[in-house]
Design a protein around this motif. Structure first.
Motif, PDB file in Angstrom:
ATOM      1  N   GLU A 121       8.238 -10.883 -15.818  1.00 44.38           N
ATOM      2  CA  GLU A 121       7.575 -12.014 -16.466  1.00 44.38           C
ATOM      3  C   GLU A 121       7.411 -13.192 -15.524  1.00 44.38           C
ATOM      4  OE1 GLU A 121       7.983 -14.771 -20.499  1.00 44.38           O
ATOM      5  OE2 GLU A 121       9.365 -13.106 -20.144  1.00 44.38           O
ATOM      6  N   ASN A 185       8.892  -3.387 -17.421  1.00 41.72           N
ATOM      7  CA  ASN A 185       8.535  -4.527 -16.584  1.00 41.72           C
ATOM      8  C   ASN A 185       9.554  -4.647 -15.466  1.00 41.72           C
ATOM      9  OD1 ASN A 185       6.333  -5.134 -18.161  1.00 41.72           O
ATOM     10  ND2 ASN A 185       7.411  -6.648 -19.404  1.00 41.72           N
ATOM     11  N   GLN A 217       0.136 -12.198 -19.098  1.00 46.46           N
ATOM     12  CA  GLN A 217       0.850 -12.561 -17.886  1.00 46.46           C
ATOM     13  C   GLN A 217       1.360 -13.986 -18.040  1.00 46.46           C
ATOM     14  OE1 GLN A 217      -0.717 -11.351 -13.968  1.00 46.46           O
ATOM     15  NE2 GLN A 217      -2.613 -10.767 -15.032  1.00 46.46           N
ATOM     16  N   ALA A 218       2.510 -14.268 -17.439  1.00 44.50           N
ATOM     17  CA  ALA A 218       3.094 -15.601 -17.533  1.00 44.50           C
ATOM     18  C   ALA A 218       2.173 -16.625 -16.876  1.00 44.50           C
ATOM     19  CB  ALA A 218       4.469 -15.619 -16.879  1.00 44.50           C
TER      20      ALA A 218
END
Length: 237
Positions: A121, A185, A217-218
């Motif tokens: 992340e 992830n 997506q962060a």
């Protein structure tokens, strides 16, 4: 010689009687003035007839000339026209398209779907669509500053980001590393495939391929010292 006696001249009374008789029958002889007027009318009539004949002849000549000109023009072949139609340009070859789905953990290309590892992340790729700019059989990235781990990656595919840096997009796991990251992830800035899938994708993907990156997506990321797969790739490695 004739034995008949010469005619006796008419008396004035006899001449007047005969003239009155002719006038009564509508055949009175013309006087001198009337005779001259009739002669002038005949001459004018002759001139009119001659003028009409000349005009008719001229008209026939013009008509014949026009007809001949028409036949000549019709028989002449038309001038060749110059074509201005532009030369057709072949359509460009379709761009190869690849889709990476970060939420489904899949990579799709050439009608095939492969399982991938997702992104941590805090280490997003930061792009929604990228273009493949290079492929490397192997690359060595800078060591991780905390673990001192030196990433050596095989079958690496790279792209150029907005800052004009060549960056890692995908690579193949080492056969001895195991496949625990597939479907999770685990990637610090790029996606990974299994060794066999990674080699197939590396061989099949083309420079210039358009890769769509789907999924969340962060918005922010740790620095490249943490997300080491986001480091710029320099030179042939």
């Amino acid at each position: 010689m004739s034995d008949q006696p010469p005619p006796q001249p008419l008396t004035e009374a006899e001449l007047s009687a005969r003239l009155r008789g002719l006038a009564a029958q509508g055949a009175a002889p013309a006087t001198g003035a009337q005779a001259r007027d009739r002669a002038q009318r005949r001459r004018r009539g002759q001139r009119v007839v001659l003028s009409s004949t000349a005009l008719a002849a001229a008209a026939l000549t013009a008509l014949a000339s026009g007809a001949l000109g028409s036949v000549t023009n019709a028989s002449a072949p038309p001038a060749a026209s110059v074509s201005h139609t532009p030369t057709p340009v072949p359509s460009p070859a379709p761009v190869q398209r690849v889709t990476i789905d970060l939420e489904a953990y899949t990579l799709t290309m050439e009608g095939r779907r492969f399982r991938i590892s997702g992104l941590q992340e805090d280490c997003p790729i930061g792009e929604k669509a990228v273009t493949v700019t290079a492929k490397h059989p192997s690359i060595t990235l800078r060591p991780d500053r905390f673990t001192k781990y030196v990433p050596r990656l095989q079958w690496a595919v790279t792209f150029t980001d907005r800052r004009h840096h060549e960056r890692l997009l995908m690579w193949a796991l080492d056969p001895s590393a195991g496949l625990n990251s597939i479907g999770h992830n685990a990637g610090p800035g790029a996606v990974a495939l299994s060794p066999r899938d990674g080699k197939w994708v590396y061989d099949a993907i083309k420079t210039g391929a358009r890769v769509e990156i789907k999924g969340r997506q962060a918005a922010s990321a740790d620095p490249d010292s943490v997300c080491y797969e986001r480091q710029p790739v320099t030179g042939d490695q």
